[in-house]
Design a protein around this motif. Structure first.
Motif, PDB file in Angstrom:
ATOM      1  N   LEU A  54      35.541  16.865  18.000  1.00 58.50           N
ATOM      2  CA  LEU A  54      34.784  17.877  17.301  1.00 58.50           C
ATOM      3  C   LEU A  54      35.462  19.114  17.617  1.00 58.50           C
ATOM      4  N   ALA A  55      36.820  19.265  18.179  1.00 54.73           N
ATOM      5  CA  ALA A  55      37.561  20.610  18.493  1.00 54.73           C
ATOM      6  C   ALA A  55      36.845  21.328  19.177  1.00 54.73           C
ATOM      7  N   LEU A  56      36.392  21.041  20.396  1.00 50.77           N
ATOM      8  CA  LEU A  56      35.699  21.765  21.536  1.00 50.77           C
ATOM      9  C   LEU A  56      36.484  22.444  22.475  1.00 50.77           C
ATOM     10  N   THR A  57      36.325  23.714  22.700  1.00 48.31           N
ATOM     11  CA  THR A  57      36.949  24.570  24.091  1.00 48.31           C
ATOM     12  C   THR A  57      35.999  24.408  24.941  1.00 48.31           C
ATOM     13  N   ALA A  58      36.605  24.501  26.171  1.00 51.95           N
ATOM     14  CA  ALA A  58      35.611  24.554  27.425  1.00 51.95           C
ATOM     15  C   ALA A  58      34.574  25.201  27.319  1.00 51.95           C
TER      16      ALA A  58
END
Length: 458
Positions: A54-58
């Protein structure tokens, strides 16, 4: 005559509490086990494929973790008032079935935006479960037995990670089952038990002691009299303390609001660990040059929670035996507040996990003992509203810990500042609970009455 009756009364009391402990507590604890596993399943999914897919950042992961609590907050107090009106059996069953259905939909999430929506809806579906379970159990046992009962109930939370982390790892390892990624397989199978337990709750739970077929007449009478006498003492036994008056007093009580802030500190630490510990462990591979499989990381995640369950068990039994004292809550808060930052300066994965274990033990030792305090001075509608309000602040902490931890991690490039903030909030909890005790006639205990206002003392 009196001497002959005393042992009989004691035997009835022991028998009644034992039956409640066997018939109700394990089932409600199992509901809590599934509840906590469902809400924290995202923490196992993120470092094992979901974050990349899902290409999640922190910060995005932190927001997705925390937005659950915003949904919970929206309906928490109304949900607990509905439980008070309609009864725990039907309302807790409704909560479980609805959250199980929403949790199941995570299996097919395709974007960060969908993840946000589902996490928010999961909070809406679960709203009121935890304070409702606390209220339900508090209505079954008098205060002198409450620490023990709530301790048994609370065991489900650390055990959810002890058992749930390896289970999640095992499910994630089944990548390709039904054509799904491993983390989607996990969401699929951890959701179904909530629906099944919700259906079972309609047949297992009983709203009041007088309706329990598994209690004999003497046990019903003893529980009913003991609880009625305790409630009469809280309300001052005056007719003016009707539901609306109790509700207003609960929501305007300074003691309720201070307890809400105390709980905020504990829950902030609880969910900072719950949501980010698997990610921190995943980072050991880069930080210390180690290599872990999915199951290795799952077992390491579970390590702090088994000692925490043991400490919780014995700590609550001690509090039940001697009475809840200030240090039963403030002491663990200090230990947790100091140990969290120490985890930043260890030189190995083993040392880091050891220090985090101390923090987990501190948090779980304090939480069930803390929940014996509100029910000492709240009853009826006031108990439903006051407990829900306190837990609402805990949900604010759940949102803040997820979002702020992720945001600070992205901003600073490490977990140093986020974990120092955890330590600060836990130390603040220690200060506040000690402050409550200094206002009582007996400074040793947080449950001594403050002031002379019947009902909710502020």
């Amino acid at each position: 005559m009196g001497a002959a009756e005393a042992p009989t009364a004691g035997a009835v009391e022991r028998s009644a509490i034992r039956k409640v402990s066997i018939r109700l507590v394990p089932f409600v604890a199992l509901m809590f086990f599934v509840n906590y596993l469902d809400r924290t399943a995202i923490s196992f999914a993120e470092p094992n494929g979901m974050g990349d897919d899902l290409a999640l950042t922190a910060a995005q992961f932190g927001f997705a973790s925390g937005i659950f609590f915003l949904g919970y907050i929206v309906l928490e107090v109304p949900s607990n008032m509905a439980l008070h009106r309609f009864g725990a059996r039907r309302w807790l069953a409704r909560i479980m079935i609805s959250w199980g259905v929403v949790s199941l939909l995570f299996t097919w999430v395709q974007s960060s935006e969908q993840l946000y929506v589902l996490r928010f809806m999961l909070g809406v579906a679960e709203a009121g479960f935890f304070p409702g379970a606390i209220l339900f159990l508090s209505q079954w046992v008098p205060s002198q037995h409450r620490a023990k009962i709530l301790g048994l109930f609370y065991l489900a939370q650390p055990l959810a990670t002890v058992i749930g982390a390896p289970l999640a790892g095992w499910l994630i390892s089944h990548h390709g089952l039904f054509g799904l990624e491993g983390w989607r397989v996990m969401f699929l199978f951890v959701s179904l038990p909530a629906i099944l337990l919700g259906i079972a709750a309609l047949f297992v739970l009983v709203d009041r002691p007088e309706d329990a077929k598994w209690l004999d007449r003497d046990e019903k009478n003893w529980l009913t009299r003991a609880l009625a006498a305790e409630n009469a003492g809280k309300t001052g036994n005056t007719s003016r303390h009707h539901a609306k008056g109790d509700l207003r007093r609960a929501l305007t009580s300074s003691r309720v609001w201070v307890l809400s802030l105390v709980y905020f500190g504990f829950v902030y630490g609880l969910y900072a660990l719950a949501f980010f510990l698997p990610t921190i462990i995943d980072g050991f591979q880069e930080q210390f040059g180690t290599e872990f499989s999915v199951m290795d990381k799952a077992w390491i995640t579970a390590i702090p929670y088994l000692p925490a369950a043991v400490v919780l068990f014995f700590w609550t039994r001690h509090a039940n035996r001697v009475g809840t004292r200030t240090w039963h809550i403030a002491g663990p808060a200090v230990v947790g507040g100091i140990s969290v930052p120490l985890a930043l300066w260890t030189g190995s994965p083993a040392a880091t996990v050891a220090v985090i274990t101390i923090t987990a033990c501190a948090i779980f030792a304090a939480l069930p003992v803390f929940w014996t305090v509100p029910s000492r001075f709240l009853t009826g509608a006031a108990a439903a509203a006051g407990i829900a309000l306190i837990n609402t602040m805990g949900n604010v902490a759940g949102f803040a810990s997820g979002y702020v931890t992720g945001w600070l991690r992205d901003l600073t490039g490490s977990y140093v500042v986020p974990l120092y903030l955890v330590g600060f909030f836990m130390l603040l909890s220690a200060v506040l609970i000690t402050g409550i005790a200094t206002r009582t006639k007996d400074p040793r205990t947080v449950t001594a009455p403050v002031g002379d206002t019947p009902g909710v003392r502020s």
